[in-house]
Enzyme design. Structure first.
Site, PDB file in Angstrom:
ATOM      1  N   ASP A 474      48.691  21.492 126.478  1.00 46.39           N
ATOM      2  CA  ASP A 474      47.706  21.570 125.397  1.00 46.39           C
ATOM      3  C   ASP A 474      46.299  21.304 125.933  1.00 46.39           C
ATOM      4  OD1 ASP A 474      46.803  21.789 122.797  1.00 46.39           O
ATOM      5  OD2 ASP A 474      48.219  20.334 121.976  1.00 46.39           O
ATOM      6  N   ASP A 544      48.153  26.476 115.046  1.00 48.79           N
ATOM      7  CA  ASP A 544      48.741  25.299 114.406  1.00 48.79           C
ATOM      8  C   ASP A 544      49.084  25.606 112.952  1.00 48.79           C
ATOM      9  OD1 ASP A 544      48.712  23.700 116.587  1.00 48.79           O
ATOM     10  OD2 ASP A 544      47.016  22.460 115.984  1.00 48.79           O
TER      11      ASP A 544
HETATM   12  C1  GLA Z   1      47.446  20.350 119.097  1.00 49.42           C
HETATM   13  C2  GLA Z   1      48.557  21.376 119.172  1.00 49.42           C
HETATM   14  C3  GLA Z   1      49.691  20.942 118.267  1.00 49.42           C
HETATM   15  C4  GLA Z   1      50.186  19.574 118.668  1.00 49.42           C
HETATM   16  C5  GLA Z   1      49.047  18.579 118.674  1.00 49.42           C
HETATM   17  C6  GLA Z   1      49.478  17.255 119.259  1.00 49.42           C
HETATM   18  O1  GLA Z   1      46.835  20.348 117.858  1.00 49.42           O
HETATM   19  O2  GLA Z   1      48.087  22.643 118.826  1.00 49.42           O
HETATM   20  O3  GLA Z   1      50.735  21.885 118.322  1.00 49.42           O
HETATM   21  O4  GLA Z   1      50.786  19.648 119.935  1.00 49.42           O
HETATM   22  O5  GLA Z   1      47.936  19.048 119.419  1.00 49.42           O
HETATM   23  O6  GLA Z   1      48.457  16.337 119.283  1.00 49.42           O
END
Ligand code: GLA
Length: 734
Positions: A474, A544
């Protein structure tokens, strides 16, 4: 002298001749099965860009007379392959060099070119240009992928002199088009609304699409575009050019419609605050611009990109990808061993194949119980997980599933041991306040020590258990207030490019060591969606936003370029955590099943007869997975059309099987049904239909048979007419 010797000499001579044609009047072509690019060298030594499009049988028309897109004194004004600032300068230049003595102009002429087969499918042509007066060499690299009809272009600049030179602009590719009208399709959005499509007619002036964010560069726009010419193209008709820049740093795409009616397209690294000094003998390489063209609409463009990406621009694109349960939306930061083993138990019961432990598993001095602490401290949190990661991974393995884990190695929370220990690694602008975003700072990847730290972090995390076979990578902030303590004062403008090159060098080292591990590309969702990064990953987290109503649009845009096998698409709970949308489980599955299916929720929240439905849907996905992940995509009805319906299908390469997805996005008149004409089938084959995940009354009889011709001409009428209704139909040749 033996006959063998002379045959050898003859072979060598002809190869040398073929590899290095010095004749400046030559036509230079770059060819795939269906496309070609044509350049010639003018009397003045300029390399003229004549043509890119459907393969011409005869391109001799470009030689022998002054064929050029700008009629007056064509030798001087015709579009060049790579316009540098200097001479008869009209439009945005692709290259600008400040030479060692301060001179701002460059005049590039043909030096030589060569072409070699990398393998039976890929040919690389290199055209060398040199400045008439100054010691600088430009190599234009054009890699032609025959079967996929994709041409990748990048440029390398070599300082052949004895003093430093400064590069002000360094685009990867230039494309001049001379048509009657131009329609640009581009992709914009932000967190939770990535890859929203917009199409507009280009008028005189410059339309620019760019990022100055350094990281998360695709969160507002994507460096991919379609360009229909003469009229807007449809899925199966019209001329379309397409490009996608394989670069995860600042980029710029520029579309300049000039007074001659020529559209000048440039794509490459963004020159914004990025002047780059090049030492003697140093080589500066641009990222690749991935180009394709279709004279039969946008559908073929996507199929070209998908075939190319599966083979050349992602990891493990030739093997089926597993069904994942990710812990994020089901547990967020609040979990212990029991929470996780409980999720694993349910996932195994459902038939899921991989469990991924998301954020929140690390940090001890500063436990990662929220997004404000612990980032950078990649040690298992002893309170939450006293028996360590290996216990969970082994447990998951014992249930017949694989195990994956989340990291965000480019970042650090101010509240972390890492930030306390290495303040010099943090991106900062002198003594100014270091701004946070999601409570975090960015590590300076232009610094080789930081690169080593990230490689080591990856190694150490993978070493937590022999059962780890998947990493979610990420990156949740972008760059502001740039500045590097590592780069010298005179080279601060190198930061943007050196960050991304540093990242790629980290990816390369990791991939060399861990070729088999699956890696997901994530950046607050789809904030880093480009072919430069995807090359090192198996898949990307498109957004997300897991609401199916929004995912239909997000995946429509993403799948125009990036294949379904790489599109992580998860079923989450209702009401949806991002949007509040309440949708039936069937609809959520029917949307997620058109990508790489996964789930992202507390599985024990699935109750009653939904348990059986979930098991059935996962079983069905396993049935259609080879078609979705390895087949050809045909878009049938666009959600952007405004009819309130959307539909697309995947067809197996041998056309023996296909799977159709149909969605209703609003309430339609109750007397209506959704008529869908299919595409991509073999008209002469007979197909048996079977509705999967069936829940509603259907007008379809399973096991009915139709010819491909009937399905593509008359089509099927589906009983999909209320908001959030959907159908998945498997077609099998009989
Ligand atoms: C980001 C990612 C999510 C998750 C969060 C965790 O927003 O896109 O899928 O992994 O971080 O903090």
């Amino acid at each position: 002298m033996s006959k063998i010797f002379w045959t050898g000499v003859f072979f060598l001579m002809s190869t040398l001749f073929a590899l290095s044609k010095e004749n400046p009047t030559d036509v230079i072509t770059v060819v795939t099965n269906h496309l070609n690019m044509v350049f010639t060298v003018s009397d003045k030594g300029k390399v003229i860009y004549h043509y890119f499009g459907r393969k011409l049988d005869d391109y001799s028309g470009f030689t022998g007379r002054h064929y050029a897109n700008r009629p007056d004194t064509p030798d001087e004004f015709a579009s060049e392959i790579y316009p540098a600032y200097g001479g008869r300068y009209y439009t945005e230049p692709a290259l600008q060099i400040t030479h060692a003595d301060g001179l701002l102009t460059t005049d590039l002429v043909y030096s030589k070119h060569s072409s070699k087969n990398i393998d039976s499918n890929v040919t690389e042509t290199v055209i060398e240009l040199k400045d008439k007066l100054y010691p600088v060499i430009i190599n234009i690299h054009l890699k032609a992928y025959k079967k996929e009809n994709v041409i990748c272009q990048f440029v390398s600049v070599i300082n052949d002199g004895k003093k430093d030179i400064q590069l002000g602009r360094f685009y990867s590719a230039y494309l001049p088009l001379q048509k009657r009208s131009y329609y640009l399709t581009h992709f914009h959005g932000t967190w939770a609304t990535e890859m929203q499509m917009a199409e507009e007619q280009l008028l005189p002036g410059i339309k620019k699409i760019e990022s100055k964010k350094g990281v998360k560069t695709t969160q507002s726009e994507n460096p991919s575009f379609l360009l229909s010419v003469n009229s807007p193209a449809t899925e199966d008709a019209g001329e379309v050019y397409a490009g996608s820049l394989a670069w995860s740093g600042n980029y710029a795409l520029s579309f300049e419609l000039d007074e001659a009616g020529i559209l000048n397209v440039l794509g490459g690294m963004n020159p914004f605050l990025s002047e780059y000094s090049l030492a003697p003998n140093q080589v500066f390489s641009t990222p690749e611009m991935v180009l394709t063209y279709s004279d039969s609409g946008k559908g073929q463009i996507s199929r070209n990109y998908h075939d190319w990406a599966r083979k050349y621009a992602m990891a493990h694109g030739d093997r089926l990808h597993p069904i994942v349960l990710n812990s994020w939306e089901g547990a967020y930061f609040s979990f212990d061993e029991n929470t996780i083993t409980g999720m694993v138990d349910k996932a195994a019961e459902f038939g899921i194949e991989m469990f991924v432990l998301d954020d929140g598993w690390f940090g001890n001095k500063h436990p990662r119980n929220g997004d404000n602490a612990g980032l950078g401290d990649w040690q298992t949190n002893k309170e939450k997980l006293p028996r360590g990661i290996n216990y969970l991974a082994e447990y998951t393995h014992s249930k017949g599933m694989r195990f994956g884990i989340w990291i965000e190695p480019e970042m650090v929370n101010p509240k972390s041991e890492l930030a306390e220990k290495h303040p010099e690694w943090i991106v900062k602008s002198g003594k100014r306040e270091i701004l946070t975003m999601r409570n975090q700072w960015l590590l300076d990847l232009s610094n080789p020590q930081v690169q080593d730290f990230i490689v080591k972090t990856f190694d150490d995390v993978v070493a937590l258990s022999p059962y780890i076979s998947y990493i979610k990578w990420d990156a949740n902030r972008h760059v502001d207030n740039i500045g590097s303590e590592y780069l010298p004062a005179g080279k601060q403008t190198h930061f943007w490019i050196d960050y991304t090159k540093g990242l790629y060098s980290v990816y390369e080292r990791i991939r060399a060591k861990h070729p088999d591990i699956m890696i997901q590309l994530c950046s607050s969702g789809g904030g880093r969606l480009d072919f430069g990064a995807l090359k090192f990953h198996d898949e990307y987290w498109a957004s997300d936003n897991t609401s199916p109503l929004d995912r239909i649009f997000i995946q429509y845009g993403s799948n125009l370029f990036f294949p379904a096998i790489a599109t992580a698409s998860h079923v989450s709970t209702a009401p949806n955590h991002q949007t509040g949308a309440i949708t039936p489980l069937k609809f959520r599955f029917d949307v997620a099943m058109s990508g790489r299916l996964g789930m992202e929720m507390q599985p024990k929240d699935i109750k009653g007869d939904e348990i059986d439905f979930t098991k059935e849907a996962i079983k069905n996905y396993k049935l259609i997975r080879p078609i979705v992940q390895l087949g050809d995509l045909y878009r049938l009805v666009s959600p952007y059309e405004g009819s309130g319906w959307a539909s697309h299908m995947y067809v197996a390469k041998d056309k023996k099987e296909a799977v159709l997805f149909a969605y209703s996005l609003k309430y339609h008149n109750r007397t209506m049904s959704f008529n869908i004409k299919m595409s991509g089938l073999d008209p002469h084959k007979k197909y048996k239909i079977r509705e999967l995940n069936r829940k509603y009354d259907s007008v379809l009889d399973n096991n009915d048979t139709f010819t491909g011709d009937f399905l593509m001409t008359a089509g099927l009428n589906l009983n999909v007419k209320s908001l959030n209704e959907s159908a998945v139909i498997l077609l099998t040749e009989i």
